[in-house]
Design a protein around this motif. Structure first.
Motif, PDB file in Angstrom:
ATOM      1  N   THR A 190      33.126  -1.372  12.495  1.00 22.85           N
ATOM      2  CA  THR A 190      32.626  -2.623  13.255  1.00 22.85           C
ATOM      3  C   THR A 190      31.274  -3.009  12.855  1.00 22.85           C
ATOM      4  O   THR A 190      30.811  -4.225  12.886  1.00 22.85           O
ATOM      5  CB  THR A 190      32.711  -2.324  14.724  1.00 22.85           C
ATOM      6  N   THR A 191      29.996  -1.963  12.786  1.00 25.29           N
ATOM      7  CA  THR A 191      29.110  -2.133  12.137  1.00 25.29           C
ATOM      8  C   THR A 191      28.886  -3.002  10.722  1.00 25.29           C
ATOM      9  O   THR A 191      27.947  -3.841  10.468  1.00 25.29           O
ATOM     10  CB  THR A 191      28.054  -1.083  12.131  1.00 25.29           C
ATOM     11  N   SER A 250      27.081   4.267  10.291  1.00 28.38           N
ATOM     12  CA  SER A 250      27.693   3.328  10.397  1.00 28.38           C
ATOM     13  C   SER A 250      29.273   3.443  10.794  1.00 28.38           C
ATOM     14  O   SER A 250      29.751   4.438  10.433  1.00 28.38           O
ATOM     15  CB  SER A 250      27.740   2.052   9.205  1.00 28.38           C
ATOM     16  N   GLN A 259      26.057   1.145  17.330  1.00 25.66           N
ATOM     17  CA  GLN A 259      24.656   0.331  17.026  1.00 25.66           C
ATOM     18  C   GLN A 259      23.583   0.916  17.645  1.00 25.66           C
ATOM     19  O   GLN A 259      22.283   0.802  16.971  1.00 25.66           O
ATOM     20  CB  GLN A 259      25.024  -1.182  17.511  1.00 25.66           C
ATOM     21  N   PHE A 262      31.296  -1.893  19.189  1.00 27.98           N
ATOM     22  CA  PHE A 262      30.166  -2.075  18.272  1.00 27.98           C
ATOM     23  C   PHE A 262      28.854  -1.419  18.898  1.00 27.98           C
ATOM     24  O   PHE A 262      27.911  -1.184  18.132  1.00 27.98           O
ATOM     25  CB  PHE A 262      30.090  -3.726  18.215  1.00 27.98           C
ATOM     26  N   TYR A 322      29.753  -6.401  11.473  1.00 26.25           N
ATOM     27  CA  TYR A 322      28.486  -6.971  11.774  1.00 26.25           C
ATOM     28  C   TYR A 322      27.563  -7.343  10.903  1.00 26.25           C
ATOM     29  O   TYR A 322      27.201  -8.449  10.941  1.00 26.25           O
ATOM     30  CB  TYR A 322      27.986  -6.219  13.050  1.00 26.25           C
ATOM     31  N   LEU A 323      27.400  -6.496  10.010  1.00 23.05           N
ATOM     32  CA  LEU A 323      26.246  -6.737   9.096  1.00 23.05           C
ATOM     33  C   LEU A 323      26.677  -7.504   8.067  1.00 23.05           C
ATOM     34  O   LEU A 323      25.860  -8.323   7.478  1.00 23.05           O
ATOM     35  CB  LEU A 323      25.896  -5.542   8.421  1.00 23.05           C
TER      36      LEU A 323
END
Length: 298
Positions: free
Chosen positions: A252-253, A249, A242, A238, A256-257
């Motif tokens: 994993t992003t 993206s 990031q 991540f 997260y979002l």
């Protein structure tokens, strides 16, 4: 003449029963730990992926809304990009990691190679966040590299593509995971019998022929293990996408979002399960091609 048949009705001795119980006692803690901290969390994630999300909260009503979002075109494109990044990082780590392992095996002593390999682990003494953000003063427009290039006169203005670009993303990945490629390859190379290399030299096999027919095939288990490590870690990373990718993206992003922006746990859970399945398929295919158990026979 009558045929006599006999059946083995020997009752296991007390010692045999004790040994069986001892095996169970040794295995049980591992099974309990595996069940409590892997299987149970995965089951919880699977259940959440079928729940309903409504305005920053999860409603305990089963639906397929989260799974329908997985097949969105944006998510599909991100999945493809994540896999491409994983394959690219694995290839680059192999490109740099194999020569490192080869040098440590054949051009240093046994203890020296192990010691030098341990130096690659020193960056892991610091936080992954610090190691990732630490590339900013190196690759940034006012960073060390741009200042050096401007001072030497190679460029007239700072290079903007050094940071927040695919280049900086790959640099961050390789710096973080090349040791996971070099270490298993080093172990495989260390298990190669010296007599095989001497036999190749006796039969007038040159360095290229020796590497092609002996060194490379015998090191494939280490290459496969290293590829599995790097691929799994890179597509699940991540920090690098990031802070170094410039906004591109990965899965994993997106996970997260989904959690950070709206507490959409069902969507995040569905994406996590799909990512896990993709990793499982890739790892299974790689282990079917190369028998990685050979590395434990040395």
């Amino acid at each position: 003449m009558a045929l006599e048949t006999s059946e083995d009705t020997t009752t296991p001795s007390l010692g045999e029963r004790f040994r069986f119980g001892e095996v169970q006692a040794l295995v049980t803690p591992t099974v309990l730990w595996f069940s409590a901290f892997l299987l149970a969390p995965l089951a919880i994630i699977a259940v959440y992926s079928f729940l309903t999300y409504e305005s920053f909260s999860v409603v305990w009503e089963f639906s397929l809304t989260a799974w329908e979002s997985v097949f969105d075109q944006t998510v599909y494109s991100t999945f493809v990009r994540t896999l491409v990044v994983g394959v690219g990082v694995t290839a680059l780590c192999l490109l740099f990691g194999y020569p490192i392992a080869y040098y440590l095996r054949f051009y240093t002593s046994e203890s020296g190679g192990t010691l030098l390999l341990l130096f690659l682990v020193i960056p892991f003494w610091t936080s992954a966040l610090i190691r990732t953000i630490g590339w900013n003063p190196i690759l940034g427009r006012t960073g060390v590299i741009n200042r050096l290039l401007l001072w030497v006169g190679v460029v007239e203005e700072p290079l903007s593509w050094l940071l927040f670009s695919p280049f900086s993303q790959m640099v961050g990945y390789v710096a973080a995971y090349v040791v996971f490629m070099a270490a298993p390859i080093f172990v495989s190379l260390s298990q190669i019998d010296e007599d095989l290399l001497d036999a190749s030299e006796t039969l007038r096999g040159g360095p290229v022929a020796t590497f092609r027919h002996i060194t490379l095939p015998l090191s494939l288990p280490g290459v496969t293990i290293g590829a599995i490590f790097v691929f799994v870690l890179s597509i699940g990373d991540f920090m690098v996408p990031q802070f170094l990718s410039g906004g591109e993206s990965t899965i994993t992003t997106l996970i997260y979002l989904a959690v950070n922006n709206g507490l959409n746990y069902p969507n995040a859970a569905a994406l996590s399960i799909v990512l896990l399945l993709v990793i499982f398929v890739v790892v299974y295919a790689m282990t079917r091609i190369v028998d990685i158990s050979e590395i434990t026979q040395g």
